[in-house]
Design an enzyme around this catalytic site. Structure first.
Site, PDB file in Angstrom:
ATOM      1  N   SER A  26     -17.526  -6.209  13.945  1.00 29.77           N
ATOM      2  CA  SER A  26     -16.938  -5.725  12.692  1.00 29.77           C
ATOM      3  C   SER A  26     -17.706  -4.537  12.124  1.00 29.77           C
ATOM      4  O   SER A  26     -17.325  -3.999  11.088  1.00 29.77           O
ATOM      5  CB  SER A  26     -16.903  -6.842  11.649  1.00 29.77           C
ATOM      6  OG  SER A  26     -18.208  -7.320  11.369  1.00 29.77           O
ATOM      7  N   ASN A 112     -23.081 -16.000   5.811  1.00 28.53           N
ATOM      8  CA  ASN A 112     -21.962 -16.393   4.948  1.00 28.53           C
ATOM      9  C   ASN A 112     -22.201 -15.978   3.501  1.00 28.53           C
ATOM     10  O   ASN A 112     -21.344 -15.367   2.858  1.00 28.53           O
ATOM     11  CB  ASN A 112     -21.744 -17.904   5.019  1.00 28.53           C
ATOM     12  CG  ASN A 112     -21.339 -18.368   6.403  1.00 28.53           C
ATOM     13  OD1 ASN A 112     -21.212 -17.573   7.321  1.00 28.53           O
ATOM     14  ND2 ASN A 112     -21.143 -19.668   6.562  1.00 28.53           N
ATOM     15  N   THR A 157      18.570   5.364 -17.874  1.00 33.74           N
ATOM     16  CA  THR A 157      18.665   3.977 -17.420  1.00 33.74           C
ATOM     17  C   THR A 157      19.667   3.961 -16.268  1.00 33.74           C
ATOM     18  O   THR A 157      20.663   4.693 -16.307  1.00 33.74           O
ATOM     19  CB  THR A 157      19.139   3.019 -18.533  1.00 33.74           C
ATOM     20  OG1 THR A 157      20.460   3.378 -18.945  1.00 33.74           O
ATOM     21  CG2 THR A 157      18.194   3.070 -19.737  1.00 33.74           C
ATOM     22  N   HIS A 158      19.394   3.166 -15.259  1.00 31.48           N
ATOM     23  CA  HIS A 158      20.240   3.148 -14.047  1.00 31.48           C
ATOM     24  C   HIS A 158      20.345   4.539 -13.415  1.00 31.48           C
ATOM     25  O   HIS A 158      21.322   4.843 -12.729  1.00 31.48           O
ATOM     26  CB  HIS A 158      21.639   2.612 -14.346  1.00 31.48           C
ATOM     27  CG  HIS A 158      21.653   1.298 -15.072  1.00 31.48           C
ATOM     28  ND1 HIS A 158      21.487   0.092 -14.435  1.00 31.48           N
ATOM     29  CD2 HIS A 158      21.766   1.011 -16.390  1.00 31.48           C
ATOM     30  CE1 HIS A 158      21.527  -0.893 -15.320  1.00 31.48           C
ATOM     31  NE2 HIS A 158      21.691  -0.354 -16.525  1.00 31.48           N
ATOM     32  N   SER A 279       8.622  23.449   5.196  1.00 29.28           N
ATOM     33  CA  SER A 279       9.353  22.888   6.330  1.00 29.28           C
ATOM     34  C   SER A 279       9.069  23.710   7.577  1.00 29.28           C
ATOM     35  O   SER A 279       8.959  24.938   7.507  1.00 29.28           O
ATOM     36  CB  SER A 279      10.852  22.885   6.041  1.00 29.28           C
ATOM     37  OG  SER A 279      11.597  22.648   7.225  1.00 29.28           O
ATOM     38  N   LYS A 285      12.206  25.679   1.962  1.00 29.84           N
ATOM     39  CA  LYS A 285      11.816  24.360   1.445  1.00 29.84           C
ATOM     40  C   LYS A 285      10.438  24.380   0.802  1.00 29.84           C
ATOM     41  O   LYS A 285       9.524  25.057   1.243  1.00 29.84           O
ATOM     42  CB  LYS A 285      11.820  23.321   2.576  1.00 29.84           C
ATOM     43  CG  LYS A 285      13.175  23.000   3.145  1.00 29.84           C
ATOM     44  CD  LYS A 285      14.052  22.295   2.133  1.00 29.84           C
ATOM     45  CE  LYS A 285      13.531  20.915   1.763  1.00 29.84           C
ATOM     46  NZ  LYS A 285      13.477  19.992   2.908  1.00 29.84           N
ATOM     47  N   ASN A 287       8.298  21.067  -0.468  1.00 27.22           N
ATOM     48  CA  ASN A 287       8.406  19.616  -0.507  1.00 27.22           C
ATOM     49  C   ASN A 287       7.265  18.968  -1.297  1.00 27.22           C
ATOM     50  O   ASN A 287       6.107  19.330  -1.127  1.00 27.22           O
ATOM     51  CB  ASN A 287       8.389  19.050   0.914  1.00 27.22           C
ATOM     52  CG  ASN A 287       9.519  19.598   1.763  1.00 27.22           C
ATOM     53  OD1 ASN A 287      10.625  19.804   1.275  1.00 27.22           O
ATOM     54  ND2 ASN A 287       9.251  19.835   3.034  1.00 27.22           N
ATOM     55  N   GLU A 292       5.524  11.974  -2.307  1.00 24.59           N
ATOM     56  CA  GLU A 292       6.219  11.151  -1.317  1.00 24.59           C
ATOM     57  C   GLU A 292       5.246  10.253  -0.553  1.00 24.59           C
ATOM     58  O   GLU A 292       5.538   9.081  -0.283  1.00 24.59           O
ATOM     59  CB  GLU A 292       6.994  12.045  -0.357  1.00 24.59           C
ATOM     60  CG  GLU A 292       8.189  12.740  -1.011  1.00 24.59           C
ATOM     61  CD  GLU A 292       8.907  13.690  -0.062  1.00 24.59           C
ATOM     62  OE1 GLU A 292       8.474  13.802   1.109  1.00 24.59           O
ATOM     63  OE2 GLU A 292       9.885  14.316  -0.494  1.00 24.59           O
ATOM     64  N   TYR A 319     -16.520 -21.617   5.266  1.00 27.20           N
ATOM     65  CA  TYR A 319     -16.397 -20.321   5.923  1.00 27.20           C
ATOM     66  C   TYR A 319     -15.739 -20.479   7.284  1.00 27.20           C
ATOM     67  O   TYR A 319     -16.041 -21.402   8.045  1.00 27.20           O
ATOM     68  CB  TYR A 319     -17.763 -19.644   6.103  1.00 27.20           C
ATOM     69  CG  TYR A 319     -17.630 -18.265   6.728  1.00 27.20           C
ATOM     70  CD1 TYR A 319     -17.332 -17.161   5.935  1.00 27.20           C
ATOM     71  CD2 TYR A 319     -17.745 -18.076   8.101  1.00 27.20           C
ATOM     72  CE1 TYR A 319     -17.170 -15.902   6.496  1.00 27.20           C
ATOM     73  CE2 TYR A 319     -17.582 -16.817   8.671  1.00 27.20           C
ATOM     74  CZ  TYR A 319     -17.291 -15.739   7.861  1.00 27.20           C
ATOM     75  OH  TYR A 319     -17.117 -14.501   8.427  1.00 27.20           O
ATOM     76  N   GLN A 324     -13.442 -12.563   8.427  1.00 24.13           N
ATOM     77  CA  GLN A 324     -13.834 -11.214   8.835  1.00 24.13           C
ATOM     78  C   GLN A 324     -12.675 -10.245   8.662  1.00 24.13           C
ATOM     79  O   GLN A 324     -12.871  -9.046   8.443  1.00 24.13           O
ATOM     80  CB  GLN A 324     -14.299 -11.224  10.296  1.00 24.13           C
ATOM     81  CG  GLN A 324     -14.687  -9.858  10.843  1.00 24.13           C
ATOM     82  CD  GLN A 324     -15.270  -9.950  12.240  1.00 24.13           C
ATOM     83  OE1 GLN A 324     -16.284 -10.593  12.459  1.00 24.13           O
ATOM     84  NE2 GLN A 324     -14.601  -9.322  13.200  1.00 24.13           N
ATOM     85  N   LYS A 327     -11.780  -7.587   5.385  1.00 28.76           N
ATOM     86  CA  LYS A 327     -12.452  -6.346   4.993  1.00 28.76           C
ATOM     87  C   LYS A 327     -11.622  -5.089   5.249  1.00 28.76           C
ATOM     88  O   LYS A 327     -11.577  -4.188   4.401  1.00 28.76           O
ATOM     89  CB  LYS A 327     -13.805  -6.236   5.698  1.00 28.76           C
ATOM     90  CG  LYS A 327     -14.763  -7.348   5.295  1.00 28.76           C
ATOM     91  CD  LYS A 327     -16.035  -7.324   6.100  1.00 28.76           C
ATOM     92  CE  LYS A 327     -16.816  -8.594   5.857  1.00 28.76           C
ATOM     93  NZ  LYS A 327     -16.078  -9.815   6.262  1.00 28.76           N
TER      94      LYS A 327
END
Length: 466
Positions: A26, A112, A157-158, A279, A285, A287, A292, A319, A324, A327
């Site tokens: 790890s 541990n 709204t909506h 683009s 473009k 973007n 995003e 434990y 492990q 993480k």
């Protein structure tokens, strides 16, 4: 034949298979804990000296060795070994190879309680960084609100135009959302602020460990009360992942507004070139990729929460090596949220508002249809009836393909004799905003008060954060 695994002791006759070492390592990701592991080891060593396990020379050697190792890691000169599995064993092996007293450092502790301590220390620091980044983003939103205070946009709204609001009011809504995120992280930090060191593998130690002394050295609020719970508890990780998942959702919602507002259809804002991309095919473009990506990365953070919950759901006390796996998702969540907060705060300073586009959108008289219903209510017309009458006026205007404000007085009277020429006075946006005087509304005077309030709060918080 593989070499004996020296750190396991005498229980094993042979070393681990190469594939097992590769599968169980790890250190490739938990190396991030090195500063906090070394801090925990230093405090533990001082405590061992306090109870007579280490003599002054041995303590000095251990502390000097740990400092050397920390400096090497900081400088990128330390060589990590996957054969030694994790950050803890790498540091201990390096220490012992330099100073024989290092072999005494693990007295009275297990990996541990060692890893649980390092993770809690790491999380406390990480939450502080997150909170600073949240404050910076709130400040960026507040500054934008103050800068374009006079701009009015439709509230939705909506995703349909609903009522007019100040752009500043809309931006301050995100400041409020982020404040809840800040508070949730503070609450999470309280439960992370518990020292597990001294719990051993499961049942503490027969040695007279002074846990309160270690607690004070490491700056924890208190020591854990149950050794079994202390080494198996990962609630603080789940809580952190949950708080960050909701924070990521809030960032995603902000991203979605910025994406919509920057489209040609809305054209409310222009995001600076430094925070947009082009683009590979279409030269026109521009973007909003940061927004995003933030919207997309929220899915990862939510997934990390689900992964951490799923990891724990079937584990018996105490434990288990499954832990492990907590993480990578933990670190990924922290890094994803932190980098998104930082880049959003930068990006917001590079946004320009197209005031004319906002004015055109906010000038739609239908945004004040509810105000007209309220006008009727003041004339003792029941709200449901008022709602129906205004709806009839809207339908007639749509049928005639004209703005509602161009209906003749005769047409208004035909809908209801309650209407007179003064009814049309509600169709002024500025008047409509000023008429909203209840606390929490987009009245310009009240929004100014909220901006000033947030300026005070954030200035004080930045001062306390240093």
């Amino acid at each position: 034949m593989a070499k004996p695994a020296s750190l396991w002791g005498g229980r094993f006759k042979t070393g681990a298979a190469a594939r097992l070492r590769e599968y169980t390592e790890s250190v490739s990701f938990d190396w991030k804990l090195y500063r906090h592991d070394i801090a925990g080891s230093s405090a533990h060593a001082k405590m061992l000296a306090r109870i007579g396990v280490l003599n002054p020379r041995e303590l000095a050697d251990i502390l000097e060795g740990l400092e050397e190792i920390r400096n090497e890691i900081d400088a990128g000169k330390f060589k990590w070994s996957r054969d030694l599995e994790d950050v803890h064993m790498n540091i201990e092996a390096a220490l012992t190879s330099r100073y024989p007293a290092g072999a005494k450092l693990h007295t009275g502790r297990s990996r541990n309680d060692q890893v649980a301590t390092a993770m809690r220390l790491w999380l406390k620091d990480q939450i502080a960084e997150n909170q600073q980044a949240i404050t910076a983003l709130q400040s960026a939103l507040e500054l934008w609100a103050a800068r374009d205070f006079h701009v009015v946009i439709p509230g939705y709204t909506h995703l349909q135009r609903a009522q007019p609001v100040l752009l500043a009011h809309h931006l301050l809504a995100y400041v409020e959302m982020l404040e809840r995120d800040h508070d949730r992280l503070a609450d999470c930090a309280k439960r992370a602020d518990v020292l597990p060191l001294g719990s051993g593998a499961i049942a503490g130690s027969t040695l007279p460990l002074d846990r309160s002394y270690v607690c004070k050295l490491l700056g924890f609020a208190r020591v854990s009360d149950n050794s079994m719970d202390a080494v198996s508890d990962r609630d603080f990780i789940v809580e952190y992942n949950a708080a960050c998942a909701l924070l990521a959702v809030h960032l995603s919602r902000l991203a979605e507004d910025l994406i919509l507002w920057s489209t040609a259809e809305f054209h409310f804002i222009r995001i600076g070139d430094a925070y947009t991309t082009g683009s590979s095919l279409m030269p026109q473009k521009k973007n909003p990729d940061i927004a995003e990506l933030a919207r997309g990365k929220s899915a990862r953070v939510i997934g990390n929460l689900v992964a951490s919950l799923t990891l724990l759901k079937g584990l018996p006390m105490t434990y288990n090596r499954d832990l492990q796996e907590d993480k990578e998702r933990f670190f990924d969540t922290a890094e994803t949220v932190q980098t998104t907060l930082v880049i959003f705060a930068e990006m917001l300073t590079q946004i320009e508002v197209d005031e004319e586009a906002c004015r055109r959108a906010a000038s739609d008289p239908l945004l004040l249809a509810t105000d007209l219903a309220d006008w009727l209510v003041r004339r003792d017309v029941p709200f449901r009836e008022a709602h129906h009458l205004v709806g009839s006026a809207v339908a007639l205007a749509e049928q005639r393909n004209i703005p509602i404000t161009q209906l003749t007085l005769a047409e208004w009277k035909k809908i209801s004799p309650e209407f007179d020429a003064s009814a049309l006075e509600v169709f002024f946006v500025e008047k409509g905003l000023k008429a909203r005087t209840i606390h929490g509304s987009p009245n310009p005077r009240l929004v100014k008060q909220q901006i000033a309030r947030w300026q005070r709060i954030l200035a004080a918080r930045k001062k306390s954060q240093g």
